[in-house]
Design a protein around this motif. Structure first.
Motif, PDB file in Angstrom:
ATOM      1  N   ASN A 109      58.200  37.665  50.910  1.00 27.41           N
ATOM      2  CA  ASN A 109      58.568  38.176  49.684  1.00 27.41           C
ATOM      3  C   ASN A 109      57.804  37.214  48.787  1.00 27.41           C
ATOM      4  OD1 ASN A 109      60.311  40.491  50.243  1.00 27.41           O
ATOM      5  ND2 ASN A 109      61.329  38.903  51.412  1.00 27.41           N
ATOM      6  N   VAL A 110      56.720  36.746  48.827  1.00 27.41           N
ATOM      7  CA  VAL A 110      55.870  36.142  47.830  1.00 27.41           C
ATOM      8  C   VAL A 110      54.990  37.074  47.167  1.00 27.41           C
ATOM      9  CG1 VAL A 110      54.323  34.121  47.520  1.00 27.41           C
ATOM     10  CG2 VAL A 110      56.227  33.919  49.040  1.00 27.41           C
ATOM     11  N   GLU A 158      49.973  34.350  45.777  1.00 25.13           N
ATOM     12  CA  GLU A 158      49.043  33.730  46.894  1.00 25.13           C
ATOM     13  C   GLU A 158      47.672  33.620  46.533  1.00 25.13           C
ATOM     14  OE1 GLU A 158      47.597  36.092  50.983  1.00 25.13           O
ATOM     15  OE2 GLU A 158      49.241  36.970  50.124  1.00 25.13           O
ATOM     16  N   ILE A 159      47.147  34.504  45.832  1.00 25.69           N
ATOM     17  CA  ILE A 159      45.665  34.308  45.381  1.00 25.69           C
ATOM     18  C   ILE A 159      45.503  32.920  44.481  1.00 25.69           C
ATOM     19  CG2 ILE A 159      43.841  35.111  43.633  1.00 25.69           C
ATOM     20  CD1 ILE A 159      45.098  37.960  44.286  1.00 25.69           C
ATOM     21  N   GLY A 194      49.172  31.806  55.060  1.00 24.30           N
ATOM     22  CA  GLY A 194      50.265  32.760  54.769  1.00 24.30           C
ATOM     23  C   GLY A 194      49.867  33.110  53.285  1.00 24.30           C
ATOM     24  N   PRO A 195      51.020  33.592  52.617  1.00 21.27           N
ATOM     25  CA  PRO A 195      52.362  33.596  52.891  1.00 21.27           C
ATOM     26  C   PRO A 195      52.633  34.623  54.150  1.00 21.27           C
ATOM     27  CG  PRO A 195      51.951  33.904  50.410  1.00 21.27           C
ATOM     28  CD  PRO A 195      50.751  34.131  51.056  1.00 21.27           C
ATOM     29  N   ASP A 196      54.024  34.673  54.645  1.00 20.28           N
ATOM     30  CA  ASP A 196      54.371  35.538  55.593  1.00 20.28           C
ATOM     31  C   ASP A 196      53.490  35.383  56.841  1.00 20.28           C
ATOM     32  OD1 ASP A 196      55.964  37.330  56.753  1.00 20.28           O
ATOM     33  OD2 ASP A 196      54.873  39.269  56.052  1.00 20.28           O
ATOM     34  N   CYS A 197      53.213  33.778  57.242  1.00 23.19           N
ATOM     35  CA  CYS A 197      52.551  33.747  58.251  1.00 23.19           C
ATOM     36  C   CYS A 197      53.576  33.008  59.212  1.00 23.19           C
ATOM     37  CB  CYS A 197      51.506  32.126  57.893  1.00 23.19           C
ATOM     38  SG  CYS A 197      50.490  31.521  59.139  1.00 23.19           S
ATOM     39  N   GLY A 198      53.531  34.045  60.292  1.00 24.92           N
ATOM     40  CA  GLY A 198      54.490  33.705  61.263  1.00 24.92           C
ATOM     41  C   GLY A 198      54.244  32.718  62.452  1.00 24.92           C
ATOM     42  N   THR A 199      53.130  32.842  62.759  1.00 26.36           N
ATOM     43  CA  THR A 199      52.709  31.758  63.926  1.00 26.36           C
ATOM     44  C   THR A 199      51.319  30.896  63.602  1.00 26.36           C
ATOM     45  OG1 THR A 199      52.464  31.748  66.437  1.00 26.36           O
ATOM     46  CG2 THR A 199      51.277  33.408  65.017  1.00 26.36           C
ATOM     47  N   ALA A 200      51.505  29.725  64.095  1.00 21.91           N
ATOM     48  CA  ALA A 200      50.238  28.884  64.179  1.00 21.91           C
ATOM     49  C   ALA A 200      49.988  27.951  65.148  1.00 21.91           C
ATOM     50  CB  ALA A 200      49.734  28.250  62.837  1.00 21.91           C
ATOM     51  N   VAL A 205      46.728  33.388  58.634  1.00 22.13           N
ATOM     52  CA  VAL A 205      46.325  33.203  57.192  1.00 22.13           C
ATOM     53  C   VAL A 205      47.010  34.126  56.485  1.00 22.13           C
ATOM     54  CG1 VAL A 205      43.909  32.720  57.782  1.00 22.13           C
ATOM     55  CG2 VAL A 205      44.492  35.047  57.795  1.00 22.13           C
ATOM     56  N   GLY A 206      47.997  34.958  56.943  1.00 21.26           N
ATOM     57  CA  GLY A 206      48.990  35.615  56.153  1.00 21.26           C
ATOM     58  C   GLY A 206      48.383  37.228  56.244  1.00 21.26           C
ATOM     59  N   GLY A 207      49.455  38.000  56.429  1.00 23.71           N
ATOM     60  CA  GLY A 207      49.547  39.452  56.641  1.00 23.71           C
ATOM     61  C   GLY A 207      48.343  40.155  55.631  1.00 23.71           C
ATOM     62  N   ARG A 208      48.322  39.608  54.461  1.00 24.51           N
ATOM     63  CA  ARG A 208      47.737  40.379  53.380  1.00 24.51           C
ATOM     64  C   ARG A 208      46.180  39.677  53.061  1.00 24.51           C
ATOM     65  NH1 ARG A 208      52.626  39.919  48.884  1.00 24.51           N
ATOM     66  NH2 ARG A 208      51.679  37.796  49.045  1.00 24.51           N
ATOM     67  N   ASP A 209      45.764  38.794  54.019  1.00 28.35           N
ATOM     68  CA  ASP A 209      44.687  38.002  53.544  1.00 28.35           C
ATOM     69  C   ASP A 209      43.438  38.791  53.519  1.00 28.35           C
ATOM     70  OD1 ASP A 209      43.659  34.938  53.207  1.00 28.35           O
ATOM     71  OD2 ASP A 209      42.202  35.694  54.486  1.00 28.35           O
ATOM     72  N   LEU A 210      43.312  39.914  54.495  1.00 26.52           N
ATOM     73  CA  LEU A 210      42.233  40.932  54.471  1.00 26.52           C
ATOM     74  C   LEU A 210      42.384  41.809  53.602  1.00 26.52           C
ATOM     75  CD1 LEU A 210      41.416  38.890  56.636  1.00 26.52           C
ATOM     76  CD2 LEU A 210      40.185  40.864  57.917  1.00 26.52           C
ATOM     77  N   SER A 211      43.307  41.873  52.966  1.00 27.00           N
ATOM     78  CA  SER A 211      43.415  43.108  51.845  1.00 27.00           C
ATOM     79  C   SER A 211      42.436  43.044  50.852  1.00 27.00           C
ATOM     80  CB  SER A 211      44.998  43.098  51.288  1.00 27.00           C
ATOM     81  OG  SER A 211      45.160  41.910  50.331  1.00 27.00           O
ATOM     82  N   ALA A 212      42.229  44.232  49.904  1.00 25.43           N
ATOM     83  CA  ALA A 212      41.472  44.261  48.890  1.00 25.43           C
ATOM     84  C   ALA A 212      41.713  43.109  47.638  1.00 25.43           C
ATOM     85  CB  ALA A 212      41.126  45.480  48.260  1.00 25.43           C
ATOM     86  N   ALA A 213      43.032  43.068  47.517  1.00 26.84           N
ATOM     87  CA  ALA A 213      43.339  42.137  46.562  1.00 26.84           C
ATOM     88  C   ALA A 213      42.953  40.788  46.961  1.00 26.84           C
ATOM     89  CB  ALA A 213      44.794  42.342  46.119  1.00 26.84           C
ATOM     90  N   VAL A 214      43.484  40.144  48.035  1.00 28.10           N
ATOM     91  CA  VAL A 214      43.332  38.815  48.309  1.00 28.10           C
ATOM     92  C   VAL A 214      41.816  38.479  48.858  1.00 28.10           C
ATOM     93  CG1 VAL A 214      43.932  36.881  49.749  1.00 28.10           C
ATOM     94  CG2 VAL A 214      45.663  38.617  48.956  1.00 28.10           C
TER      95      VAL A 214
END
Length: 454
Positions: A145-146, A151-152, A167-173, A221-230
């Motif tokens: 919920n960030v 994030e950017i 991350g954010p929303d990085c569940g494991t490392a 790296v967080g679930g949105r990292d490979l999105s167009a926005a990030v």
């Protein structure tokens, strides 16, 4: 019924510990309801909705609300409460001790630390993570919920400071052998992992571990990292870091379906270390296939992935397929493979706001499973540190009830032989309850599809 409501000013325990206390009290004879939680607006509202008269309190106070059949059972529950809280007393007890640091940066000054883990409500995560970055420390942001704009900003500043934001929303490392967040027990080895997916990374690395291959580092790296926005900001940094690591012979890049242009750009990086892509999407390899491709690239044999048939006679099936998942990437993979059915990711932000992740607290999924009246239910169970210490204890009875209703249950069990829950023991108990159990989520999804379609 006998109610007790108690607000304890300034008493703090973490949310997962308090969830365990609530479960222990609720399991006692005669206890109808038990809420032990920090007195946030959400938790106080939940207690009021259950009929408790909750006095004024602050989020820094501990709220206790218990309802029992008799005064004696209530007294016994409160005695158990005190035992549970005492067992979770922070190190140092209630005596005099050095004041704790008030900020992330001040904590970093007092410790020889390289990585900060931030796990606070999403609205507060940015400030703590930026504090770590400004202190010159890499940071794992477990919080969800960030906002993406934050994030950017974090990742751009991290690049300037020469540190990594996971991350954010990085569940494991896994960094230098130390597991962070939801972490399986993995043997050390030559494979580095960059993951825009927590449970996807856990599936791949658990399969590799079952095949005898270990991991150098796993950088989420967080679930949105490979999105167009990030735009793959952290993935690029992480790939370059592993490329420079002499212990890493091969890199696996894992992601839920990425933005195509970002995936192309990240895969076009000039690296000296070979990269195996596990990027989910139509026409792409599933996670098990990616793990098998990794083994072949290392010259290793691909084993037969362990599975356990459902006991109790012929499996029912033929009917609607319901996917009840705790891991978003596993849910996406299963939906892609099944090609039919209704799939819900109970680890999504809308289900975790104000409550523990379903890998910790299965209550929402168990409620959903109880509502499946026909066809096939497909679930994931993810083992490892941070997850439910004994998922079969609550899931196995629910599986037995589902089978009695004529519902087939299929479980994707993600974990390693070294995980504290015990991979084989969990699998055998779920199998004995009537579930078909697979260590490959892809295999579980195919089996569920075959049952549903007859």
């Amino acid at each position: 019924m006998n109610d007790l409501v108690d607000v304890r000013a300034g008493v703090y325990r973490d949310s997962v510990s308090l969830m365990r206390v609530s479960q222990a009290l609720a399991a006692r004879p005669g206890v109808a309801v038990a809420v032990v939680a920090m007195a946030t607006e959400l938790n106080a509202g939940l207690a009021r909705d259950l009929g408790f008269d909750v006095p004024a309190a602050t989020p820094g106070d501990l709220l206790v609300a218990v309802r029992a059949s008799s005064e004696a059972e209530l007294a016994e529950a409160l005695a158990e409460l005190e035992r549970q809280l005492a067992a979770r007393e922070p190190a140092g007890g209630s005596g005099t001790r050095e004041a704790a640091p008030r900020t992330t940066r001040s904590a970093a000054r007092g410790w020889d630390a390289d990585v900060v883990l931030v796990s606070v409500p999403g609205e507060h995560a940015f400030a703590e993570a930026m504090d770590a970055v400004e202190a010159g420390l890499s940071v794992m942001v477990f919080s969800d919920n960030v906002p993406v704009e934050q994030e950017i900003l974090l990742k751009d500043r991290a690049l300037e400071k020469g540190v990594l934001v996971m991350g954010p929303d990085c569940g494991t490392a896994v960094v230098g052998g130390a597991g962070l967040g939801f972490a399986n027990v993995l043997r050390p080895g030559p494979v580095g992992v960059v993951a825009a997916s927590g449970t996807g990374a856990q599936q791949v690395t658990s399969l590799l571990d079952l095949a005898g291959v270990g991991v150098s580092h796993l950088l989420g790296v967080g679930g949105r990292d490979l999105s167009a926005a990030v735009g793959g900001r952290s993935a690029v940094q992480a790939l370059r870091a592993l490329d420079a690591d002499p212990a890493t012979e091969l890199i696996v890049l894992v992601s839920k379906p990425p933005a195509p242009e970002v995936a192309r750009a990240v895969q076009a990086l000039d690296l000296g270390t070979p990269v195996v892509a596990a990027l989910l999407g139509p026409g792409q390899d599933d996670l098990t296939a990616a793990a098998e491709k990794t083994l072949r690239a290392l010259g290793r044999d691909v084993p037969e992935w362990p599975s356990w048939p459902a006991e109790g006679g012929r499996e029912p099936g033929r009917g609607p397929l319901r996917g009840l998942y705790s891991g978003g990437t596993l849910c996406t993979e299963a939906a892609l493979i099944a090609g039919t059915g209704e799939f819900t990711d109970y680890g999504d932000d809308e289900y975790t706001r104000g409550r523990a992740h379903p890998m910790i607290d299965p209550a929402l999924r168990l409620e959903a499973l109880a509502g499946v009246r026909e066809g096939v239910a497909l679930l994931d169970v993810v083992l490892g540190h941070g997850a439910d210490p004994d998922p079969a204890a609550r899931l196995a009875p629910a599986v037995e009830e589902a089978r009695a209703r004529g519902v087939a249950v299929v479980v994707a069990l993600v974990g390693t032989e070294g995980d504290p829950q015990g991979l084989r023991g969990q699998a055998e108990r779920l199998s004995a309850a009537g579930a078909a159990v697979f260590t490959s989520n892809a295999a579980a999804a195919r089996h569920a599809r075959s049952l549903a379609t007859g």
